[in-house]
Structures are given as C-alpha cells and as structure tokens.
Design an enzyme around this catalytic site. Structure first.
Site, short mmCIF file in Angstrom:
data_model
loop_
_atom_site.label_atom_id
_atom_site.label_comp_id
_atom_site.label_asym_id
_atom_site.label_seq_id
_atom_site.Cartn_x
_atom_site.Cartn_y
_atom_site.Cartn_z
CD GLU A 25 -3.56 -3.17 -11.14
OE1 GLU A 25 -4.06 -1.99 -11.97
OE2 GLU A 25 -3.82 -4.06 -12.24
N GLY B 37 -27.16 -21.87 -1.69
CA GLY B 37 -26.75 -24.03 -0.18
C GLY B 37 -26.02 -24.08 -0.50
CB SER C 264 -0.75 0.22 0.83
OG SER C 264 -2.02 -1.45 1.07
C1 FAD Z 1 -2.13 -11.91 -6.20
C2 FAD Z 1 -1.39 -10.41 -6.78
C3 FAD Z 1 -1.34 -10.57 -7.68
C4 FAD Z 1 -0.12 -9.05 -7.77
N1 FAD Z 1 0.45 -8.16 -8.62
C5 FAD Z 1 0.93 -7.87 -8.48
C6 FAD Z 1 2.06 -6.40 -9.58
O1 FAD Z 1 1.65 -7.61 -10.76
N2 FAD Z 1 2.69 -6.31 -9.58
C7 FAD Z 1 2.57 -5.04 -8.87
O2 FAD Z 1 3.26 -4.18 -8.07
N3 FAD Z 1 1.91 -5.92 -7.03
C8 FAD Z 1 1.36 -6.28 -7.30
N4 FAD Z 1 0.82 -6.89 -5.89
C9 FAD Z 1 1.11 -6.85 -5.14
C10 FAD Z 1 -0.18 -6.04 -4.32
O3 FAD Z 1 -0.94 -4.50 -5.02
C11 FAD Z 1 -0.76 -5.72 -3.28
O4 FAD Z 1 -0.44 -6.90 -2.56
C12 FAD Z 1 -1.81 -4.96 -1.61
O5 FAD Z 1 -1.18 -3.21 -3.04
C13 FAD Z 1 -1.51 -4.63 -0.51
O6 FAD Z 1 -0.14 -4.23 -0.33
P1 FAD Z 1 0.42 -5.22 1.28
O7 FAD Z 1 0.16 -6.62 -0.13
O8 FAD Z 1 1.60 -5.08 1.37
O9 FAD Z 1 -0.47 -5.12 2.31
P2 FAD Z 1 -0.19 -3.82 2.94
O10 FAD Z 1 0.02 -2.35 2.77
O11 FAD Z 1 0.11 -4.53 4.05
O12 FAD Z 1 -1.70 -3.53 4.33
C14 FAD Z 1 -2.21 -4.64 4.76
C15 FAD Z 1 -3.02 -4.42 4.90
O13 FAD Z 1 -3.42 -2.92 6.28
C16 FAD Z 1 -4.33 -1.91 5.17
N5 FAD Z 1 -3.77 -0.41 5.08
C17 FAD Z 1 -2.61 -0.36 4.67
N6 FAD Z 1 -2.81 1.05 4.59
C18 FAD Z 1 -3.37 1.93 5.17
C19 FAD Z 1 -4.03 2.45 5.53
N7 FAD Z 1 -3.39 3.99 4.99
N8 FAD Z 1 -5.50 3.13 5.33
C20 FAD Z 1 -6.23 2.16 5.85
N9 FAD Z 1 -5.87 0.64 5.65
C21 FAD Z 1 -4.38 0.57 4.75
C22 FAD Z 1 -4.41 -2.42 3.87
O14 FAD Z 1 -6.10 -2.12 3.20
C23 FAD Z 1 -4.70 -3.86 4.17
O15 FAD Z 1 -5.95 -4.29 4.21
C24 FAD Z 1 -0.64 -8.62 -6.23
C25 FAD Z 1 -0.06 -9.11 -4.88
C26 FAD Z 1 -1.10 -10.05 -4.97
C27 FAD Z 1 -1.85 -10.56 -3.67
#
Ligand code: FAD
Length: 379
Positions: A363, A339, A132
């Site tokens: 995304e 169901g 994020s």
């Molecule tokens: C299957 C898959 C494919 C992907 N493909 C790509 C790709 O091709 N290229 C690429 O670059 N990335 C890719 N991603 C990465 C994806 O964009 C990130 O997983 C996503 O942005 C969330 O980041 P994180 O997993 O580090 O979660 P974190 O950032 O650690 O977030 C954890 C939780 O905290 C919440 N959170 C974090 N910050 C805040 C805030 N400020 N306010 C409120 N809530 C918050 C989030 O909503 C989430 O619920 C992919 C992810 C997956 C799972």
C-alpha cells in the site's frame, strides 16, 4: 474540540473483536505461519461476527462503519495475526473503490452480495512493472459493443486465489497517462482469468498473494465503475481510506510485541534481577510503548479526518510511514529483548518481526509515503 475517549459503541466493538481474535486467531497464528495455511474458515467466522466488509454502506445493508471504528477493530485483529488481518482488510481495500465510485445500481449489484453471503475480494492495481509507479500500469481495457475487454497482468494480489470478485484498474488510453486509468468490477468466474501459484513469503505467510492474468476478459458495460478515465482518482481516494487502516494494523503488531516483551522482561533474570530492571532494557520498553501510542494517535487522526470529509492525504501518509517504520523498530527490539530465544520459533516475536516488514512495503512503501508528504509540503 479534541476527545480521546472511545464511545460505548467503540468499546463494545473493541471488546467483541478482542474476544473473537483471542479465541479464533491468536492460538492458531503460529501454525498458519509454519504451514502457510490460508485461514478461510476463520475469515468466514469474522464475516459471521460482523468483522468483515465494514466499509459497505447501510444503503445496501452494510455496516457503513466510520473509518475510526474500523481502525479500532483492525488493531485487535492485527494483534492476533497481521497476515489474517491483511486477508480481511483486502476485502475493505477491494470494495472501497466501489463504495467511492459506483452509482446506486452498481452498489446494489456488486456490494449487496457481500452482505448476503461470505465472499472474498481482491484489489488489482499493482503489476510486474508498476508498483510504486502504479500510474504506469499496462493492463488495457477496450470497448467492444456493450462490453469491455481486459488484457494484462497483475502482481502481488492479496486474496487472488480465493477471491470471488476483483476490482481491476486498467487503462483505456495509455497516451493519457493516469487520466486513462479506469476501474472495472470483474467476477472471478469470468472466462480468461488465470491465477498463478501463490508467493512463498517471508512473513504474513497465511495471507494469499498471487499474480493474476487477464486474457480477453469480457465484462458488461455497467461493470465500468465511475466512468472511463476516473480510476486513478478512485484509487487515490481509496488509499486515503486504506492507509490509516494499514497503519493501525502496524499498531496491533507493535502492541503485541510490546506486551510479549514486558512479560518476558519480568520473567527473565540476569545478574540477579529481571532484565526489565536493567536500564537498557527498561528504556527500550519505554520507547516501544511511546512509539506504539504515538502511532495509534497518528492513525486515528488520519481516519478521523477522512470521516469528517477533511483532506487527509498527507495525514494518511504520516500514519502509514511512521506506524510501519516504528512497528518494524519495535519488533526488532522485541527480538533483542528476548535474546537468543527471540531468534527461535519458541516465542512469537520472530514472526512479528517478519510480518512487520511487509507493512513498510505494501500500500505504498515507506519511501513513497515520504514522496507524498514532501510533495504536499512543497505545494
Ligand atoms: C505481500 C504483498 C501483498 C500485496 N498486495 C497487493 C494487493 O492486494 N493489490 C495491489 O494492487 N498491490 C499489492 N501489493 C503491491 C505493493 O503495493 C507493491 O509491492 C508496492 O507498492 C511496491 O511496489 P514494487 O514491489 O513494484 O516496488 P518498486 O516500486 O519497484 O520499488 C522498489 C524500491 O524502490 C523504492 N522507490 C520506488 N520509487 C521511489 C521513489 N520515487 N522515491 C524513492 N524510493 C522509491 C521503493 O520504496 C522500494 O524500496 C502487495 C505487495 C506485497 C509484497
């Protein structure tokens, strides 16, 4: 003026995509899900049928398709299998930053090969500690003579294993925060790239997601796209394009869940009548249909604004948040309508529910979309 009808061309894309998906994707989606098979041959067929790399401009021989038209195709592809759609869309996601940031020579060099032959691409922004909060990425790029040297780790990269080409975001100056972030075009065969085994995911199991490490990866100076320090702006503009697209993929999944549910609600009888004639189920179907249509309109409006060159940041986030969240609700309701059978692999709705969950995460999570929206509202 507001026009809700599709043009002749758009109806033709829709018909063509629907037919292609019905033949090549929908019948195989369950098997791909079970086995985690990556459907490379069927993605190649999509390329052969003009359904891939729709963002490549016509100046280098691409389709140069408006985003609205791309969305119409995205709904059809995702209806068949959103894991397959994610693999196709990863090409759009990876190539759009080049479309936005590159000069004409770079466009010819990096985009034309995708017109000439079937190739896959991957967008490398996220890192183990920066999802994020992508602006806190730690991958570095240092200039050495006529080359850039890239070091770092990327996480969750769609198409990582199969891609021929990566768009990689790295910082040239960590002290500068997001102003240090820079975009690089990195061919797969560059020494120093290692791809770890792909993730064993809950849903969208036929899409390939893997970590990539860059260890002294050297690229020529002209592989820097848009100039040092401009990568963050390019990444954010890319998301304005890709979020409506992902939103529309949620619409495809939602429509599939709705259609499967209506069919089942007509067939399955309890207490002497089809379950769809019990008001509780009928109302559930009504809400599913209304949310699907509302989601479609939000996604199309965001894409239309982008096509018109209007600000679309907030609208792209409206679409991404609501389409993903409604899709999750719709798929959960679909399982409920089926169901006990909905909870088994005998019917497709449990797969739709698992697949839908990811749309709320990648995304930009649904929470992050609300961060974007509230920031815009409070501006
Ligand atoms: C299957 C898959 C494919 C992907 N493909 C790509 C790709 O091709 N290229 C690429 O670059 N990335 C890719 N991603 C990465 C994806 O964009 C990130 O997983 C996503 O942005 C969330 O980041 P994180 O997993 O580090 O979660 P974190 O950032 O650690 O977030 C954890 C939780 O905290 C919440 N959170 C974090 N910050 C805040 C805030 N400020 N306010 C409120 N809530 C918050 C989030 O909503 C989430 O619920 C992919 C992810 C997956 C799972």
């Amino acid at each position: 003026m507001i026009a809700f009808g599709l043009t002749e061309d758009q109806l033709e894309y829709q018909r063509m995509a629907r037919q292609f998906i019905a033949q090549n994707v929908t019948p195989n989606a369950g098997h791909w899900d079970e086995t985690g098979h990556f459907p490379k041959d069927e993605i190649r067929s999509a390329w052969e049928n003009g359904l891939l790399n729709l963002c490549i401009p016509d100046s280098v021989g691409g389709a140069g398709m408006p985003l609205v038209d791309t969305l119409i195709i995205s709904e059809e592809i995702s209806y068949g299998c959103v894991g397959y759609s994610t693999s196709c869309m990863a090409n759009e996601l990876a190539l759009t930053p080049v479309v936005i940031g590159a000069d004409e020579d770079q466009k010819r060099k990096f985009l034309k090969p995708f017109v000439d032959e079937f190739k896959l691409a991957a967008f490398c922004l996220s890192e183990p500690g920066a999802g994020s909060d992508a602006a806190s990425l730690r991958t570095t790029a240092k200039r050495e003579g006529d080359e850039w040297v890239i070091n770092g780790q990327k996480q969750w990269i769609t198409n990582a294993t199969h891609a021929d080409f990566y768009t990689v975001f790295a910082t040239v100056d960590r002290e500068a925060g997001h102003r240090g972030i820079t975009l690089f075009a990195v061919p797969r065969n560059t020494p120093g790239i290692t791809i770890a085994p792909h993730e064993n995911k809950m849903g969208q199991r036929c899409s390939d997601t893997a970590p990539i490490s860059f260890d002294n990866v050297r690229v020529p100076a002209d592989h820097c796209i848009g100039g040092p320090g401009n990568g963050w702006k390019i990444a954010m503009r890319t998301l304005d394009f890709s979020r409506p697209l992902v939103a529309m993929s949620a619409v495809g999944v939602a429509r599939r869940a709705l259609e499967e549910s209506i069919k089942y609600a007509k067939e399955r009888k309890t207490f002497g009548k089809p379950i769809g004639q019990h008001q509780a189920i009928g109302f559930m179907l009504s809400d599913m249909a209304a949310k699907t249509q509302a989601a479609r309109l939000l996604a199309l409006e965001a894409a239309w604004r982008t096509d018109q060159g209007l600000p679309a940041n907030k609208e792209a986030s409206f679409a991404k948040a609501m389409c993903a969240d409604w899709c999750m609700e719709i798929c959960t309701d679909a399982v409920q309508i089926f169901g006990g059978y909905g909870y088994t692999k005998e019917y497709p709705v449990e797969k739709l529910m698992r697949d839908a969950k990811l749309i709320q995460i990648y995304e930009g999570t649904s929470q992050i979309q609300r961060v974007v929206i509230s920031r815009e509202l409070m501006r």
